[in-house]
Design a protein around this motif. Sequence first.
Motif, mmCIF file in Angstrom:
data_model
loop_
_atom_site.group_PDB
_atom_site.id
_atom_site.type_symbol
_atom_site.label_atom_id
_atom_site.label_comp_id
_atom_site.label_asym_id
_atom_site.label_seq_id
_atom_site.Cartn_x
_atom_site.Cartn_y
_atom_site.Cartn_z
ATOM 1 N N LEU A 153 0.825 -1.149 -0.039
ATOM 2 C CA LEU A 153 0.035 0.298 0.038
ATOM 3 C C LEU A 153 0.906 1.385 0.040
ATOM 4 N N GLN A 154 0.322 2.388 -0.306
ATOM 5 C CA GLN A 154 0.976 3.740 -0.474
ATOM 6 C C GLN A 154 1.182 4.067 1.155
ATOM 7 N N ALA A 155 2.217 4.474 1.498
ATOM 8 C CA ALA A 155 2.511 4.941 2.935
ATOM 9 C C ALA A 155 1.983 6.252 3.211
ATOM 10 N N GLY A 156 2.103 7.147 1.958
ATOM 11 C CA GLY A 156 1.948 8.450 2.086
ATOM 12 C C GLY A 156 2.450 9.402 3.431
ATOM 13 N N ASN A 157 3.716 8.856 3.652
ATOM 14 C CA ASN A 157 4.352 9.789 4.801
ATOM 15 C C ASN A 157 5.070 10.828 4.274
ATOM 16 N N ASP A 158 5.315 12.003 5.241
ATOM 17 C CA ASP A 158 6.088 13.078 4.998
ATOM 18 C C ASP A 158 7.098 13.291 5.777
ATOM 19 N N LEU A 159 8.353 13.405 5.398
ATOM 20 C CA LEU A 159 9.385 13.521 6.386
ATOM 21 C C LEU A 159 9.395 15.081 6.976
ATOM 22 N N SER A 160 8.748 15.754 6.301
ATOM 23 C CA SER A 160 8.646 17.228 6.544
ATOM 24 C C SER A 160 7.734 17.706 7.544
ATOM 25 N N ASP A 161 6.884 16.660 8.054
ATOM 26 C CA ASP A 161 5.868 16.780 9.216
ATOM 27 C C ASP A 161 6.313 16.216 10.321
ATOM 28 N N ARG A 162 6.941 17.242 11.177
ATOM 29 C CA ARG A 162 7.708 17.137 12.420
ATOM 30 C C ARG A 162 6.678 16.510 13.613
ATOM 31 N N ALA A 217 -1.424 6.067 12.981
ATOM 32 C CA ALA A 217 -0.408 5.596 13.842
ATOM 33 C C ALA A 217 0.683 4.798 12.844
ATOM 34 N N VAL A 218 0.325 4.089 12.122
ATOM 35 C CA VAL A 218 1.282 3.179 11.274
ATOM 36 C C VAL A 218 2.115 4.134 10.419
ATOM 37 N N ARG A 219 1.224 4.967 9.761
ATOM 38 C CA ARG A 219 1.969 5.845 9.044
ATOM 39 C C ARG A 219 3.116 6.976 9.713
ATOM 40 N N ASP A 220 2.566 7.149 11.170
ATOM 41 C CA ASP A 220 3.792 7.913 11.824
ATOM 42 C C ASP A 220 4.943 7.014 12.231
ATOM 43 N N ILE A 221 4.841 5.717 12.300
ATOM 44 C CA ILE A 221 5.951 4.797 12.759
ATOM 45 C C ILE A 221 6.680 4.903 11.430
ATOM 46 N N THR A 222 6.081 4.565 10.320
ATOM 47 C CA THR A 222 6.886 4.409 8.994
ATOM 48 C C THR A 222 7.707 5.704 8.724
ATOM 49 N N ASN A 223 7.010 6.898 8.891
ATOM 50 C CA ASN A 223 7.675 8.140 8.869
ATOM 51 C C ASN A 223 9.019 8.288 9.621
ATOM 52 N N PHE A 224 8.728 7.587 10.884
ATOM 53 C CA PHE A 224 9.871 7.577 12.019
ATOM 54 C C PHE A 224 11.003 6.886 11.278
ATOM 55 N N LEU A 225 10.595 5.649 10.862
ATOM 56 C CA LEU A 225 11.462 4.693 10.439
ATOM 57 C C LEU A 225 12.312 5.201 9.259
ATOM 58 N N GLU A 226 11.656 5.710 8.526
ATOM 59 C CA GLU A 226 12.214 6.412 7.273
ATOM 60 C C GLU A 226 13.333 7.470 7.465
ATOM 61 N N TYR A 227 12.813 8.156 8.693
ATOM 62 C CA TYR A 227 13.986 9.246 9.024
ATOM 63 C C TYR A 227 15.329 8.683 9.547
#
Length: 248
Positions: free
Chosen positions: A31-40, A199-209
């Motif tokens: 699926l598309q995560a749609g996470n955003d590294l600029s979203d602090r 919540a999953v998108r936030d975890i994914t975002n953190f792991l990408e960071y």
Amino acid sequence: MTDHWIVRLACAAALMFGVAVADAAEGAKTLQAGNDLSDRASLQRGAQLYMNYCSGCHALKYLRYSRMAADLGLSEEEVMNNLNFTGTPVGEPIPVTMPKAQAEKWFGKMPPDLSLIARVRGSDWVYTYLKSFYLDPTRPLGWNNTVFPNASMPNPLWEMQGLQHAVHGKPENPGEDPPVVGLKIAQPGNMDPGQYDQAVRDITNFLEYAGEPAALKRQKLGVWVILFLALLTFLAYLLKKEYWKDVH
């Protein structure tokens, strides 16, 4: 020089082919995560969720508490008081909470470090994986995953997501196990589907960071680099006109 480029292209093609084969072998469409590294705010929530639900089994040995504090807009005191459960000094990498002896006893080996999981697998894979656990009584721990079949871990987020059951289709050949064609929530968790997706998108975002902390600064610098190049191009154009005005 030409030989070196040929070798590099061949290696790149082999790597892409290997990733494609691995994804095909694991058999699930991501699926598309749609996470955003600029979203602090998302990164901060992801760090909190990771430390509470994932750091018990998985370390982040390439990310230091102090670096995380600086990048995520947190003070070192906030990180040490709210996100550090091991008493590790602020300048040290983030370790796993669970002792190695217990990990080997329960899982057979130490669970892998997740510092680079988003870079190796991709953010979409991580996002889909965390949404794809289901109850499976045939597995030692009672859980399975459609993205990573026979994964040796339970769903760490089941309280939030709820309990999923597999929806089985018809086997292609007689004697084969019926394939999993979908997942269905049998017992809701303490989050609705939209909240759990976030919540999953936030975890994914953190792991990408965590896989590349410098990406945050690189994105900020990129705007200034583009502006500089645009100004340099304009000055070069004016200089060209000045040099060639007598010729024309």
